[in-house]
Design an enzyme around this catalytic site. Structure first.
Site, PDB file in Angstrom:
ATOM      1  N   ASN A 103       4.531   0.641   3.643  1.00 34.21           N
ATOM      2  CA  ASN A 103       3.010   0.359   3.970  1.00 34.21           C
ATOM      3  C   ASN A 103       2.757   1.498   4.995  1.00 34.21           C
ATOM      4  OD1 ASN A 103       0.653  -0.418   4.477  1.00 34.21           O
ATOM      5  ND2 ASN A 103       1.051  -2.355   5.435  1.00 34.21           N
ATOM      6  N   TRP A 104       1.958   2.496   4.730  1.00 40.17           N
ATOM      7  CA  TRP A 104       1.835   3.638   5.739  1.00 40.17           C
ATOM      8  C   TRP A 104       0.543   3.219   6.514  1.00 40.17           C
ATOM      9  CZ3 TRP A 104       2.090   8.894   2.440  1.00 40.17           C
ATOM     10  CH2 TRP A 104       3.475   8.855   1.866  1.00 40.17           C
ATOM     11  N   LYS A 105      -0.114   2.112   6.357  1.00 44.75           N
ATOM     12  CA  LYS A 105      -1.301   1.810   6.731  1.00 44.75           C
ATOM     13  C   LYS A 105      -2.366   3.096   6.939  1.00 44.75           C
ATOM     14  CE  LYS A 105       1.328  -1.309   9.265  1.00 44.75           C
ATOM     15  NZ  LYS A 105       1.371  -2.529  10.172  1.00 44.75           N
TER      16      LYS A 105
ATOM     17  N   HIS B 233      -2.636  -8.717   3.648  1.00 49.00           N
ATOM     18  CA  HIS B 233      -1.865  -8.123   5.022  1.00 49.00           C
ATOM     19  C   HIS B 233      -2.595  -8.733   6.108  1.00 49.00           C
ATOM     20  CE1 HIS B 233      -0.318  -5.387   8.071  1.00 49.00           C
ATOM     21  NE2 HIS B 233       0.687  -5.155   7.265  1.00 49.00           N
TER      22      HIS B 233
ATOM     23  N   GLU C 196      -3.341  -7.658   8.998  1.00 46.95           N
ATOM     24  CA  GLU C 196      -4.322  -6.798   9.626  1.00 46.95           C
ATOM     25  C   GLU C 196      -5.732  -6.988   8.747  1.00 46.95           C
ATOM     26  OE1 GLU C 196      -2.076  -3.295   9.509  1.00 46.95           O
ATOM     27  OE2 GLU C 196      -0.811  -4.092  11.036  1.00 46.95           O
TER      28      GLU C 196
ATOM     29  N   GLU D  46       5.544 -12.034   6.677  1.00 51.68           N
ATOM     30  CA  GLU D  46       5.369 -11.289   7.844  1.00 51.68           C
ATOM     31  C   GLU D  46       4.837 -11.830   9.016  1.00 51.68           C
ATOM     32  OE1 GLU D  46       5.123  -6.910   6.494  1.00 51.68           O
ATOM     33  OE2 GLU D  46       3.184  -7.675   6.350  1.00 51.68           O
TER      34      GLU D  46
ATOM     35  N   GLY E  70       4.609  -4.429  13.987  1.00 50.55           N
ATOM     36  CA  GLY E  70       4.302  -3.302  14.933  1.00 50.55           C
ATOM     37  C   GLY E  70       4.561  -3.512  16.153  1.00 50.55           C
TER      38      GLY E  70
ATOM     39  N   SER F 133       8.730  -4.992  12.120  1.00 50.23           N
ATOM     40  CA  SER F 133       9.520  -4.236  12.705  1.00 50.23           C
ATOM     41  C   SER F 133      10.903  -4.154  12.270  1.00 50.23           C
ATOM     42  CB  SER F 133       9.735  -4.806  14.257  1.00 50.23           C
ATOM     43  OG  SER F 133       8.598  -4.844  14.878  1.00 50.23           O
TER      44      SER F 133
ATOM     45  N   GLY G 169       6.469  -1.113   7.855  1.00 50.03           N
ATOM     46  CA  GLY G 169       5.076  -0.361   8.206  1.00 50.03           C
ATOM     47  C   GLY G 169       5.805   0.886   9.025  1.00 50.03           C
ATOM     48  N   GLY G 170       5.875   0.683  10.102  1.00 49.23           N
ATOM     49  CA  GLY G 170       6.167   1.722  11.076  1.00 49.23           C
ATOM     50  C   GLY G 170       7.448   2.970  10.535  1.00 49.23           C
TER      51      GLY G 170
HETATM   52  C1  PEP Z   1       3.749  -4.247   8.087  1.00 45.39           C
HETATM   53  O1  PEP Z   1       2.528  -3.740   8.572  1.00 45.39           O
HETATM   54  O2  PEP Z   1       3.762  -4.500   6.932  1.00 45.39           O
HETATM   55  C2  PEP Z   1       4.955  -4.112   8.999  1.00 45.39           C
HETATM   56  C3  PEP Z   1       5.895  -4.721   8.583  1.00 45.39           C
HETATM   57  O3  PEP Z   1       4.898  -3.142   9.892  1.00 45.39           O
HETATM   58  P1  PEP Z   1       6.128  -2.945  11.111  1.00 45.39           P
HETATM   59  O4  PEP Z   1       7.136  -2.534  10.218  1.00 45.39           O
HETATM   60  O5  PEP Z   1       5.607  -1.640  11.767  1.00 45.39           O
HETATM   61  O6  PEP Z   1       6.207  -4.025  11.759  1.00 45.39           O
END
Ligand code: PEP
Length: 254
Positions: free
Chosen positions: A9-11, A99, A101, A171, A177, A217, A238-239
């Site tokens: 997920n590049w956001k 998600h 966010e 999640e 994040g 994470s 994500g990251g």
């Molecule tokens: C996400 O936003 O779906 C996620 C898992 O982010 P991160 O891996 O950065 O925690």
């Protein structure tokens, strides 16, 4: 056997040129042809603005092109929105919905998410449905109930056949994040719980087939331990999905 998936997920990251470079790098690293979004698969979810161009540079049998959201309405006077049909028409195969966010910053609630899930499926795509509790909810011991309600209010409103055409991503909000990952035991515990409520609703056979991803994470250094858990079938990343080497390291872990 259950299908394994690693989804990036590049956001709201990368400009178009950077996004194309990243997609190409991931595409080049992948040697296995393994995408059908429901089987073993590699998924990337770039921003809307990149989807068409990225579809041109990736092999669709290696990478499943996914969007991060879509509109809750079919078409019409909804300025700024992108419909499920539009996504389908540019080669998108799956859509991340719910998600944390989007729930936190855009007020997305189950009622809206159910409409989106249905539109995504109506257009032949697969929803990747996110659920997860906030830190205070876990500390109060409410995480099972919260996750159960999020799933019940959306995915359990579907027929068994439509439910089958979905992916669940657990999640925990406190792990997204933050650099704090749920321990493998914490993640396994709730994944097993999700599988149990799916079995209660749709039967054991369907529950055994359901792909349930972990997100929060996840990185190359912890992916192996997480993915080794019985009920964890891959990750929503994500990251670490923004660097081809890290993302590929996670794919290798699976
Ligand atoms: C996400 O936003 O779906 C996620 C898992 O982010 P991160 O891996 O950065 O925690």
């Amino acid at each position: 056997m259950r299908k394994k998936i690693v989804a990036g997920n590049w956001k709201m990251n990368t400009n178009l040129q950077e996004g194309i470079k990243l997609a190409k790098a991931i595409n080049e690293k992948l040697t296995t042809k393994n995408c059908d979004c429901g089987t073993t698969g590699v998924v990337i979810a770039p921003p809307f603005s990149h989807l068409y161009a990225i579809n041109e540079v990736i092999d669709s049998d290696k990478i499943c092109l996914t969007a991060q959201n879509c509109a809750a309405e079919e078409k019409g006077a909804y300025t700024g929105e992108i419909s499920a049909e539009m996504l389908k028409s540019i080669g998108v195969k799956a859509v991340i919905l719910g998600h944390s966010e989007r729930r936190a910053y855009y007020g997305e609630i189950s009622e809206t998410l159910l409409k989106k899930v249905k539109l995504v499926q109506k257009n032949g795509m697969k929803p990747i449905f996110c659920c997860g509790e906030k830190l205070e909810e876990r500390e109060a011991g409410n995480h099972f109930k919260i996750v159960e309600n999020q799933i019940k209010e959306v995915l359990f409103e579907l027929s068994a056949k439509d439910f089958e055409n979905s992916i669940i991503a657990y999640e925990p909000v406190w792990a997204i994040g933050t650099g704090v990952t749920a321990s493998a035991e914490q993640a396994q515990e709730i994944h097993a719980f999700i599988r149990k409520i799916v079995a209660d609703k749709f039967g054991q056979e369907l529950a055994e087939k359901k792909t349930i991803l972990y997100g929060g994470s996840c990185k190359p250094s912890n992916a192996k331990e997480l993915f080794a858990q019985k009920d964890i079938d891959g990750g929503l990343i994500g990251g670490a999905s923004l660097k081809a080497d890290d993302f590929f390291g996670i794919i290798e872990a699976i």
